[in-house]
Design an enzyme around this catalytic site. Sequence first.
Site, PDB file in Angstrom:
ATOM      1  N   ASP A  67       3.466  -0.097   9.724  1.00  0.00           N
ATOM      2  CA  ASP A  67       4.051  -1.333   9.151  1.00  0.00           C
ATOM      3  C   ASP A  67       5.589  -1.364   9.081  1.00  0.00           C
ATOM      4  OD1 ASP A  67       1.328  -1.678   8.774  1.00  0.00           O
ATOM      5  OD2 ASP A  67       1.410  -1.993   6.615  1.00  0.00           O
ATOM      6  N   LYS A  82      -3.938  -5.277  10.950  1.00  0.00           N
ATOM      7  CA  LYS A  82      -4.868  -5.080   9.829  1.00  0.00           C
ATOM      8  C   LYS A  82      -4.534  -6.065   8.715  1.00  0.00           C
ATOM      9  CE  LYS A  82      -1.900  -1.534   7.863  1.00  0.00           C
ATOM     10  NZ  LYS A  82      -1.484  -2.286   6.663  1.00  0.00           N
ATOM     11  N   HIS A 110      -1.424 -10.884   7.861  1.00  0.00           N
ATOM     12  CA  HIS A 110      -2.230 -11.672   6.936  1.00  0.00           C
ATOM     13  C   HIS A 110      -2.243 -13.157   7.290  1.00  0.00           C
ATOM     14  CE1 HIS A 110      -2.371  -8.186   4.378  1.00  0.00           C
ATOM     15  NE2 HIS A 110      -1.103  -8.230   4.029  1.00  0.00           N
ATOM     16  N   CYS A 122       0.485   1.743   2.181  1.00  0.00           N
ATOM     17  CA  CYS A 122      -0.194   1.819   3.479  1.00  0.00           C
ATOM     18  C   CYS A 122      -0.135   3.203   4.116  1.00  0.00           C
ATOM     19  CB  CYS A 122       0.333   0.737   4.405  1.00  0.00           C
ATOM     20  SG  CYS A 122      -0.200  -0.899   3.839  1.00  0.00           S
TER      21      CYS A 122
HETATM   22  C1  VGL Z   1       1.857  -2.788   2.229  1.00  0.00           C
HETATM   23  C2  VGL Z   1       1.664  -3.861   0.222  1.00  0.00           C
HETATM   24  C3  VGL Z   1       1.029  -4.928   0.819  1.00  0.00           C
HETATM   25  C4  VGL Z   1       2.343  -1.595   2.980  1.00  0.00           C
HETATM   26  C5  VGL Z   1       1.211  -3.846   2.852  1.00  0.00           C
HETATM   27  O1  VGL Z   1       2.561  -1.697   4.208  1.00  0.00           O
HETATM   28  O2  VGL Z   1       2.529  -0.531   2.342  1.00  0.00           O
HETATM   29  N1  VGL Z   1       2.059  -2.807   0.911  1.00  0.00           N
HETATM   30  N2  VGL Z   1       0.803  -4.903   2.135  1.00  0.00           N
HETATM   31 ZN    ZN Z   2       0.054  -6.639   3.089  1.00  0.00          ZN
END
Ligand code: VGL
Ligand code: ZN
Length: 200
Positions: free
Chosen positions: A9, A107, A49, A152
């Site tokens: 991410d 995801k 999302h 994550c």
């Molecule tokens: C994440 C919160 C919500 C992350 C993703 O990548 O850690 N944290 N969505």
């Molecule tokens: Zn998220």
Amino acid sequence: MAHALIVIDVQNDFCPGGALAVAGGADIVPGINAAMAQADCVVLTQDWHPANHLSFASQHAGRAAFDVVEMAYGPQVLWPDHCVQGSHGAGFHPGLNVAAAHLILRKGHRRAIDSYSAFFENDKTTSTGLFGYLQQLGITQITLAGLATDFCVAYSACDAARLGLGVRLRTDLCRAIDLDGSLQRAQAEMAALGVQLVSH
Ligand code: VGL
Ligand code: ZN
């Protein structure tokens, strides 16, 4: 013993200026690019999302970001809207060497289930398919880097360890949100599962 680098991410919304910015999030990009050269396989994940995702506080009347609610699968932190499919915020940091990726895994695309881990969604049963991909390639060792350490990245590390993969986490190539002690809890859980926390 093939080895994959899994980069979690590294997206605009998790970098300074983004909707859910992680302090220092952009600083890890050059080091991640360098680490890609050491791996047999490079996987990037992308939080992805729908605009009405149920992890967004905006979808819950009377709730604010960082409140915790009960979902069908257990407690869920509510987040500011982030990483909406196709938006600039969902894009990779512009400095990330996306061209080096062998696989880009998205995801969190089901409205009713968040997915922190690259392996299983937050209901702990819905698979993303990543483990099957790694198995088919004979990959038994992974190195994790990215954002955020305590969400994550940690969820991915713990699932990978439970699946029997050898897991190293590059602490120098991760940054944390650190919500109410979440970083310390994540570090303890990872260590208990045998995840190696390494600083280079
Ligand atoms: C994440 C919160 C919500 C992350 C993703 O990548 O850690 N944290 N969505
Ligand atoms: Zn998220």
